[in-house]
Scaffold this active site. Structure first.
Site, PDB file in Angstrom:
ATOM      1  N   GLY A  46       9.714  -5.742  -2.339  1.00 49.30           N
ATOM      2  CA  GLY A  46       9.952  -7.079  -2.628  1.00 49.30           C
ATOM      3  C   GLY A  46       9.394  -7.431  -4.154  1.00 49.30           C
ATOM      4  CB  CYS A  47       6.016  -7.282  -5.554  1.00 47.91           C
ATOM      5  SG  CYS A  47       5.351  -8.433  -4.265  1.00 47.91           S
ATOM      6  CB  THR A  48       9.594  -3.349  -7.027  1.00 50.66           C
ATOM      7  OG1 THR A  48       8.397  -2.884  -7.059  1.00 50.66           O
ATOM      8  CG2 THR A  48      10.445  -2.581  -8.190  1.00 50.66           C
TER       9      THR A  48
END
Length: 157
Positions: A46-48
């Protein structure tokens, strides 16, 4: 849970180290609009997705006068690897003790798979050129967040 910021609040100033170990201070951006986004952990799916979305929209955000700062509780070396692996072209800042996240209301109680714990709440705070909160969004979704943010800020798609 820490106090969340609202439109019109003074954005708390901070100084954090970026992925290269350089100090970055929010007040040094006075006169510019700054998107400060908090994400839980570098190099996770998700952060990527969210970081690459900011990367891919950085030119249009910049053209509208916005700078972007990403903040996570990751150490500097992990941020450096993440920035390099994903060709991220904006500062990633290390908030290992989550002091800044707490000050911004981006640290608090979370639930995952039935467990309750303290952690980083995916959040975005837009700071105007005078250092005031122009927009504060909490519990944002990683996917599609930048498109929604652009709509909320009135930036053409």
């Amino acid at each position: 849970m820490s106090q969340r910021l609202a439109t019109g609040d003074s954005a708390p100033d901070f100084t954090l180290n970026d992925a290269q170990g350089n100090e970055v201070t929010l007040s040094s951006f006075r006169g510019s609009k700054v998107v400060v986004y908090f994400y839980p952990a570098a190099a996770t799916p998700g952060c990527t997705t969210q970081a690459c979305d900011f990367r891919d929209n950085l030119a249009s955000l910049g053209a509208a006068g916005y700078r972007v700062l990403g903040i996570s509780p990751d150490p500097v070396d992990k941020l450096a690897a993440f920035a390099g692996n994903e060709s991220l072209n904006f500062p990633l800042l290390s908030d290992e003790d989550h002091t800044v996240a707490e000050t911004y209301g981006a640290w608090g109680e979370k639930q995952n798979y039935g467990k309750t714990y303290e952690g980083l709440i995916r959040s975005t705070v837009v700071v105007d050129g005078e250092g005031k909160v122009a927009l504060a969004q909490y519990n944002v979704r990683a996917t599609g967040h930048v498109a929604k943010l652009r709509r909320d800020l009135g930036i053409d798609q």
